[in-house]
Design a protein around this motif. Structure first.
Motif, PDB file in Angstrom:
ATOM      1  N   VAL A  81       0.771  -1.240  -0.044  1.00 57.52           N
ATOM      2  CA  VAL A  81      -0.002  -0.006   0.130  1.00 57.52           C
ATOM      3  C   VAL A  81       0.819   1.240   0.199  1.00 57.52           C
ATOM      4  CG1 VAL A  81      -1.728   1.337   1.223  1.00 57.52           C
ATOM      5  CG2 VAL A  81      -1.929  -1.329   1.069  1.00 57.52           C
ATOM      6  N   THR A 118      -0.309  -1.680  -6.787  1.00 55.54           N
ATOM      7  CA  THR A 118      -1.807  -2.294  -6.568  1.00 55.54           C
ATOM      8  C   THR A 118      -1.474  -3.681  -7.170  1.00 55.54           C
ATOM      9  OG1 THR A 118      -2.186  -1.419  -8.915  1.00 55.54           O
ATOM     10  CG2 THR A 118      -2.918  -0.009  -6.766  1.00 55.54           C
ATOM     11  N   PHE A 126      -8.825   2.577   0.190  1.00 47.90           N
ATOM     12  CA  PHE A 126      -8.721   1.449  -0.744  1.00 47.90           C
ATOM     13  C   PHE A 126     -10.145   0.773  -0.564  1.00 47.90           C
ATOM     14  CE2 PHE A 126      -4.419   2.825  -0.737  1.00 47.90           C
ATOM     15  CZ  PHE A 126      -3.713   2.049  -1.772  1.00 47.90           C
ATOM     16  N   GLU A 132     -10.481  -2.727  -2.453  1.00 43.84           N
ATOM     17  CA  GLU A 132      -9.797  -3.935  -1.728  1.00 43.84           C
ATOM     18  C   GLU A 132     -10.411  -4.230  -0.353  1.00 43.84           C
ATOM     19  OE1 GLU A 132      -8.432  -1.120  -3.110  1.00 43.84           O
ATOM     20  OE2 GLU A 132      -7.170  -1.910  -4.583  1.00 43.84           O
TER      21      GLU A 132
END
Length: 417
Positions: free
Chosen positions: A11, A16, A47, A50
């Motif tokens: 991160v 990614t 995010f 995710e």
């Protein structure tokens, strides 16, 4: 196996592709409680997709867990997938202990969609189930504020404050001040700002207090709060304009001008500061300084109507027609409808004996100024001088309708007969 540290490093690196691979490995063998914490962290740092992967994996493992439905719905709202969020929330049964939380999230969703009545119904249902929960009362107060029902919102906050309720991250006095200010009840807002400032003199609260004091015509109090603010944060740029406006209302134009120049010394790209500085300079008799300030505002925004109008008005009053027409031509060529400028442009063309252009701009101005006696009088005089008697007669008759008690228009009509 992928670790939490590996995920954090990916991160931080903005990788990614690596994050996608690491999450896939981590979800296969990671601890569910730790995974839940990772989901919250990913949501917090933005995010969202995710975080959705993590919560959906947890839902697969614990399909009956209502908390995960609520969590996923919030993430779906953040991801602009509102229909899916609605389906998740509607799937939580009324007898579930998470049902009130689902109602609150539904209210947030409806509020986001502008369905304020539907949002209020959900909050009212949640409050009926949990009448002593302050967070629900606060959510209702914020919804009412968003709906423009300021007094109702204030009543809820007052009731919470009277009960000495503590809500983490919320200063009730500050919220009351802001609610009253939003409803333009600035006098009522001031004592709550003072209470909030006793707790902590944050810059935004100081500015809010200063603005409320300005609106309540308590200019010295406003200046006092702004001085506190600028001492704490000299780069709070909007404070300089408000401070100048306070001094302007107190008719202390020199101190107003000094405040604006102090602001410009810290922010040379604020067109509003240049506009107000230009107006103040002209008021103080600093003609060329005022012109320069207004030109700076226009340079920052060539379509800044207020600055254009102020400068062209000054050129009109001073009969600086060449500068007026040069500036006006730039504005008009932009393709915008600058009808507010047309009467001054027409007079400038008239004074420079460009009578055809003057007539063109008088006619352009007419639709917007057809009920303005001052403009119509100028137009009528021009028409008489140009021998356009029929059109002049139309304008004079219109003046007589607008001002039937003014004998001048009757005399003009008589002269035409």
């Amino acid at each position: 196996m992928a670790t939490l540290q590996n995920i954090q490093e990916a991160v931080q690196a903005g990788d990614t592709a690596a994050l996608d691979t690491l999450l896939e490995q981590y979800l296969l063998k990671g601890d569910p409680d730790e995974q839940y914490a990772v989901m919250e962290w990913l949501q917090e740092i933005g995010f969202i997709e995710e975080a959705l992967r993590v919560v959906e994996h947890l839902q697969y493992m614990f399909p009956e867990e209502a908390q995960l439905r609520v969590d996923r719905s919030k993430l779906l709202i953040d991801a602009d997938r509102e229909d899916e969020a609605l389906n998740e929330l509607m799937a939580i049964p009324k007898d579930d202990e998470l049902y009130p939380q689902a109602l609150v999230t539904l209210a947030d969703l409806f509020q986001l969609q502008g369905l304020l009545e539907a949002a209020e119904l959900r909050l009212d249902e949640a409050i009926e189930l949990m009448p002593d929960e302050p967070l629900l009362q606060q959510a209702k107060a914020e919804l009412l504020l968003d709906s423009g029902r300021y007094l109702e919102s204030a009543r809820i906050y007052q009731e919470l404050e009277s009960r000495k309720v503590v809500i983490e991250g919320v200063n009730l006095s500050e919220r009351l001040a802001e609610v009253y200010s939003a409803g333009a009840a600035y006098e009522e807002a001031l004592p709550y700002y003072e209470r909030a400032l006793k707790d902590e003199a944050q810059p935004d609260v100081l500015f809010g207090a200063a603005f409320a004091a300005f609106q309540a015509k308590q200019y010295e109090l406003s200046v006092n709060r702004l001085d506190q603010l600028l001492e704490a944060d000299p780069d709070y740029f909007s404070a300089y304009l408000l401070k100048a406006q306070c001094y302007n209302m107190m008719e202390d134009y020199k101190r107003a001008y000094d405040a604006i120049k102090e602001g410009l010394a810290r922010d040379e790209f604020d067109k509003e500061l240049y506009l107000f500085a230009g107006k103040l300079a002209l008021k103080l008799g600093k003609g060329e300084e005022g012109v320069d300030m207004l030109r700076q505002a226009i340079a920052l925004d060539p379509e800044y109507m207020e600055a254009l109008y102020a400068l062209i008005s000054y050129f009109d009053a001073e009969e600086r027609d060449d500068e007026l027409l040069e500036l006006a031509s730039m504005a008009v060529e932009s393709g915008n409808d600058w009808h507010a400028l047309y009467p001054m442009i027409a007079k400038a063309y008239d004074r420079t004996e460009q009578f055809g252009k003057a007539f063109e701009y008088y006619e352009k101005a007419y639709p917007a100024f057809s009920d303005d006696p001052e403009f119509l009088e100028s137009f009528a005089l021009f028409l008489v001088e140009e021998g356009k008697r029929d059109r002049a007669l139309e304008i004079i008759k219109q003046l007589q309708v607008l001002e039937p008690e003014n004998p001048q228009w009757f005399d003009w009509l008589q002269s035409f007969e």
